[in-house]
Design a protein around this motif. Structure first.
Motif, PDB file in Angstrom:
ATOM      1  N   TYR A  69      -0.855  -9.316  23.911  1.00 11.88           N
ATOM      2  CA  TYR A  69      -1.063  -8.975  22.505  1.00 11.88           C
ATOM      3  C   TYR A  69       0.258  -8.802  21.764  1.00 11.88           C
ATOM      4  CZ  TYR A  69      -5.811  -8.670  20.875  1.00 11.88           C
ATOM      5  OH  TYR A  69      -7.042  -8.991  20.399  1.00 11.88           O
ATOM      6  N   SER A  70       1.220  -8.174  22.403  1.00  8.05           N
ATOM      7  CA  SER A  70       2.525  -7.989  21.760  1.00  8.05           C
ATOM      8  C   SER A  70       3.163  -9.330  21.432  1.00  8.05           C
ATOM      9  CB  SER A  70       3.467  -7.193  22.657  1.00  8.05           C
ATOM     10  OG  SER A  70       3.034  -5.865  22.757  1.00  8.05           O
ATOM     11  N   ASN A  71       3.105 -10.261  22.376  1.00 11.27           N
ATOM     12  CA  ASN A  71       3.660 -11.592  22.136  1.00 11.27           C
ATOM     13  C   ASN A  71       2.866 -12.341  21.083  1.00 11.27           C
ATOM     14  OD1 ASN A  71       5.626 -11.171  24.067  1.00 11.27           O
ATOM     15  ND2 ASN A  71       4.431 -12.115  25.685  1.00 11.27           N
ATOM     16  N   ARG A  72       1.587 -12.102  21.053  1.00 15.11           N
ATOM     17  CA  ARG A  72       0.705 -12.821  20.127  1.00 15.11           C
ATOM     18  C   ARG A  72       0.902 -12.370  18.676  1.00 15.11           C
ATOM     19  NH1 ARG A  72      -4.855 -15.147  20.810  1.00 15.11           N
ATOM     20  NH2 ARG A  72      -5.858 -14.863  18.799  1.00 15.11           N
ATOM     21  N   ILE A  73       1.041 -11.059  18.475  1.00 18.20           N
ATOM     22  CA  ILE A  73       1.127 -10.571  17.089  1.00 18.20           C
ATOM     23  C   ILE A  73       2.558 -10.407  16.596  1.00 18.20           C
ATOM     24  CG2 ILE A  73      -1.111  -9.438  17.216  1.00 18.20           C
ATOM     25  CD1 ILE A  73       0.358  -6.768  17.428  1.00 18.20           C
ATOM     26  N   GLY A  74       3.500 -10.302  17.512  1.00 20.86           N
ATOM     27  CA  GLY A  74       4.894 -10.175  17.106  1.00 20.86           C
ATOM     28  C   GLY A  74       5.275  -8.747  16.733  1.00 20.86           C
ATOM     29  N   THR A  75       6.543  -8.505  16.650  1.00 21.78           N
ATOM     30  CA  THR A  75       7.079  -7.175  16.407  1.00 21.78           C
ATOM     31  C   THR A  75       6.709  -6.633  15.034  1.00 21.78           C
ATOM     32  OG1 THR A  75       8.934  -7.751  17.831  1.00 21.78           O
ATOM     33  CG2 THR A  75       9.188  -5.805  16.461  1.00 21.78           C
ATOM     34  N   ASP A  76       6.803  -7.451  13.987  1.00 23.79           N
ATOM     35  CA  ASP A  76       6.491  -6.975  12.638  1.00 23.79           C
ATOM     36  C   ASP A  76       5.038  -6.535  12.523  1.00 23.79           C
ATOM     37  OD1 ASP A  76       9.069  -7.443  11.832  1.00 23.79           O
ATOM     38  OD2 ASP A  76       8.624  -9.402  10.937  1.00 23.79           O
ATOM     39  N   SER A  77       4.141  -7.337  13.056  1.00 30.10           N
ATOM     40  CA  SER A  77       2.724  -6.992  12.998  1.00 30.10           C
ATOM     41  C   SER A  77       2.430  -5.756  13.831  1.00 30.10           C
ATOM     42  CB  SER A  77       1.870  -8.156  13.482  1.00 30.10           C
ATOM     43  OG  SER A  77       1.995  -9.246  12.612  1.00 30.10           O
ATOM     44  N   GLU A  78       3.102  -5.648  14.968  1.00 29.77           N
ATOM     45  CA  GLU A  78       2.914  -4.488  15.832  1.00 29.77           C
ATOM     46  C   GLU A  78       3.338  -3.222  15.092  1.00 29.77           C
ATOM     47  OE1 GLU A  78       4.249  -3.155  20.343  1.00 29.77           O
ATOM     48  OE2 GLU A  78       4.868  -5.081  19.542  1.00 29.77           O
ATOM     49  N   PHE A  79       4.461  -3.265  14.423  1.00 30.66           N
ATOM     50  CA  PHE A  79       4.954  -2.128  13.662  1.00 30.66           C
ATOM     51  C   PHE A  79       3.991  -1.784  12.531  1.00 30.66           C
ATOM     52  CE2 PHE A  79       7.717  -0.451  10.218  1.00 30.66           C
ATOM     53  CZ  PHE A  79       8.070   0.741  10.829  1.00 30.66           C
ATOM     54  N   SER A  80       3.523  -2.785  11.807  1.00 33.45           N
ATOM     55  CA  SER A  80       2.582  -2.560  10.706  1.00 33.45           C
ATOM     56  C   SER A  80       1.277  -1.957  11.214  1.00 33.45           C
ATOM     57  CB  SER A  80       2.281  -3.869   9.975  1.00 33.45           C
ATOM     58  OG  SER A  80       3.449  -4.373   9.380  1.00 33.45           O
ATOM     59  N   SER A  81       0.818  -2.434  12.354  1.00 34.83           N
ATOM     60  CA  SER A  81      -0.416  -1.910  12.944  1.00 34.83           C
ATOM     61  C   SER A  81      -0.253  -0.454  13.328  1.00 34.83           C
ATOM     62  CB  SER A  81      -0.807  -2.719  14.180  1.00 34.83           C
ATOM     63  OG  SER A  81      -1.095  -4.036  13.836  1.00 34.83           O
ATOM     64  N   GLU A  82       0.896  -0.123  13.888  1.00 27.42           N
ATOM     65  CA  GLU A  82       1.146   1.258  14.276  1.00 27.42           C
ATOM     66  C   GLU A  82       1.176   2.172  13.054  1.00 27.42           C
ATOM     67  OE1 GLU A  82       4.529   3.967  16.511  1.00 27.42           O
ATOM     68  OE2 GLU A  82       4.516   1.808  16.817  1.00 27.42           O
ATOM     69  N   LEU A  83       1.818   1.729  11.990  1.00 25.05           N
ATOM     70  CA  LEU A  83       1.859   2.519  10.763  1.00 25.05           C
ATOM     71  C   LEU A  83       0.459   2.709  10.182  1.00 25.05           C
ATOM     72  CD1 LEU A  83       5.022   1.069   8.987  1.00 25.05           C
ATOM     73  CD2 LEU A  83       4.797   3.272  10.146  1.00 25.05           C
ATOM     74  N   ALA A  84      -0.332   1.651  10.166  1.00 27.52           N
ATOM     75  CA  ALA A  84      -1.698   1.746   9.648  1.00 27.52           C
ATOM     76  C   ALA A  84      -2.517   2.708  10.502  1.00 27.52           C
ATOM     77  CB  ALA A  84      -2.345   0.373   9.616  1.00 27.52           C
ATOM     78  N   TYR A  85      -2.366   2.627  11.801  1.00 26.77           N
ATOM     79  CA  TYR A  85      -3.077   3.515  12.719  1.00 26.77           C
ATOM     80  C   TYR A  85      -2.718   4.976  12.437  1.00 26.77           C
ATOM     81  CZ  TYR A  85      -4.303   5.800  17.125  1.00 26.77           C
ATOM     82  OH  TYR A  85      -4.799   6.665  18.074  1.00 26.77           O
ATOM     83  N   LYS A  86      -1.431   5.256  12.304  1.00 18.12           N
ATOM     84  CA  LYS A  86      -1.007   6.638  12.037  1.00 18.12           C
ATOM     85  C   LYS A  86      -1.537   7.121  10.693  1.00 18.12           C
ATOM     86  CE  LYS A  86       3.096   6.625  14.935  1.00 18.12           C
ATOM     87  NZ  LYS A  86       4.541   6.710  15.013  1.00 18.12           N
ATOM     88  N   ARG A  87      -1.568   6.238   9.701  1.00 18.06           N
ATOM     89  CA  ARG A  87      -2.076   6.615   8.380  1.00 18.06           C
ATOM     90  C   ARG A  87      -3.566   6.950   8.461  1.00 18.06           C
ATOM     91  NH1 ARG A  87      -0.556   2.329   5.674  1.00 18.06           N
ATOM     92  NH2 ARG A  87      -2.550   1.303   5.780  1.00 18.06           N
ATOM     93  N   ILE A  88      -4.312   6.173   9.198  1.00 18.45           N
ATOM     94  CA  ILE A  88      -5.758   6.413   9.352  1.00 18.45           C
ATOM     95  C   ILE A  88      -5.996   7.747  10.078  1.00 18.45           C
ATOM     96  CG2 ILE A  88      -7.838   5.601  10.543  1.00 18.45           C
ATOM     97  CD1 ILE A  88      -6.764   2.718   9.970  1.00 18.45           C
ATOM     98  N   ILE A  89      -5.250   7.981  11.147  1.00 20.55           N
ATOM     99  CA  ILE A  89      -5.393   9.243  11.884  1.00 20.55           C
ATOM    100  C   ILE A  89      -5.062  10.424  10.987  1.00 20.55           C
ATOM    101  CG2 ILE A  89      -4.487  10.620  13.804  1.00 20.55           C
ATOM    102  CD1 ILE A  89      -6.373   8.349  14.652  1.00 20.55           C
ATOM    103  N   LYS A  90      -3.961  10.322  10.247  1.00 20.72           N
ATOM    104  CA  LYS A  90      -3.563  11.407   9.345  1.00 20.72           C
ATOM    105  C   LYS A  90      -4.643  11.652   8.300  1.00 20.72           C
ATOM    106  CE  LYS A  90       0.241  12.909   6.344  1.00 20.72           C
ATOM    107  NZ  LYS A  90      -0.619  13.660   5.499  1.00 20.72           N
ATOM    108  N   ALA A  91      -5.231  10.604   7.754  1.00 23.35           N
ATOM    109  CA  ALA A  91      -6.281  10.755   6.735  1.00 23.35           C
ATOM    110  C   ALA A  91      -7.494  11.475   7.306  1.00 23.35           C
ATOM    111  CB  ALA A  91      -6.684   9.390   6.191  1.00 23.35           C
ATOM    112  N   HIS A  92      -7.822  11.212   8.580  1.00 27.45           N
ATOM    113  CA  HIS A  92      -8.972  11.866   9.193  1.00 27.45           C
ATOM    114  C   HIS A  92      -8.673  13.313   9.571  1.00 27.45           C
ATOM    115  CE1 HIS A  92     -11.816   8.617   9.208  1.00 27.45           C
ATOM    116  NE2 HIS A  92     -10.904   7.796   9.708  1.00 27.45           N
ATOM    117  N   LEU A  93      -7.433  13.635   9.786  1.00 29.25           N
ATOM    118  CA  LEU A  93      -7.052  15.006  10.135  1.00 29.25           C
ATOM    119  C   LEU A  93      -6.932  15.900   8.910  1.00 29.25           C
ATOM    120  CD1 LEU A  93      -4.428  14.371  12.961  1.00 29.25           C
ATOM    121  CD2 LEU A  93      -6.798  15.138  13.220  1.00 29.25           C
ATOM    122  N   ASP A  94      -6.644  15.290   7.765  1.00 29.87           N
ATOM    123  CA  ASP A  94      -6.492  16.074   6.516  1.00 29.87           C
ATOM    124  C   ASP A  94      -7.799  16.560   5.973  1.00 29.87           C
ATOM    125  OD1 ASP A  94      -3.784  15.805   6.666  1.00 29.87           O
ATOM    126  OD2 ASP A  94      -3.703  14.084   5.280  1.00 29.87           O
TER     127      ASP A  94
END
Length: 94
Positions: A69-94
């Motif tokens: 998956y890392s090779n398939r999506i690349g570093t930029d997409s991986e970083f963006s996915s991680e940021l989106a994931y953290k944003r979603i988690i934070k929104a659910h915790l607030d």
């Protein structure tokens, strides 16, 4: 030797999981991850029993799928996915 594209490997319905090749097993595990949304939702010991392989082998399979998956999506997409994931988690915790 490069790993195959596990998304393109057909999962055989006519043979027991214990007889799957490593590529078929990884493709099946990948489908489970995609269906459930995350590898954390999988019971590694249960998968080992289902595929008649050791827990260590299941962990190796998951490591290879993570690399795939890392090779398939690349570093930029991986970083963006991680940021989106953290944003979603934070929104659910607030």
């Amino acid at each position: 030797m490069a790993d195959p594209d596990y998304t393109q490997i057909p999962i055989p319905e006519d043979k027991p999981r214990s007889e799957y090749t490593y590529a078929e097993r990884r493709a099946a595990i990948l489908r489970l991850i995609e269906t459930r949304g995350h590898p954390w939702s999988l019971n590694k010991s249960q998968l080992g029993r289902e595929f008649d392989v050791s827990d260590v082998q299941i962990h190796k399979d998951l490591d290879r799928l993570r690399e795939f998956y890392s090779n398939r999506i690349g570093t930029d997409s991986e970083f963006s996915s991680e940021l989106a994931y953290k944003r979603i988690i934070k929104a659910h915790l607030d």
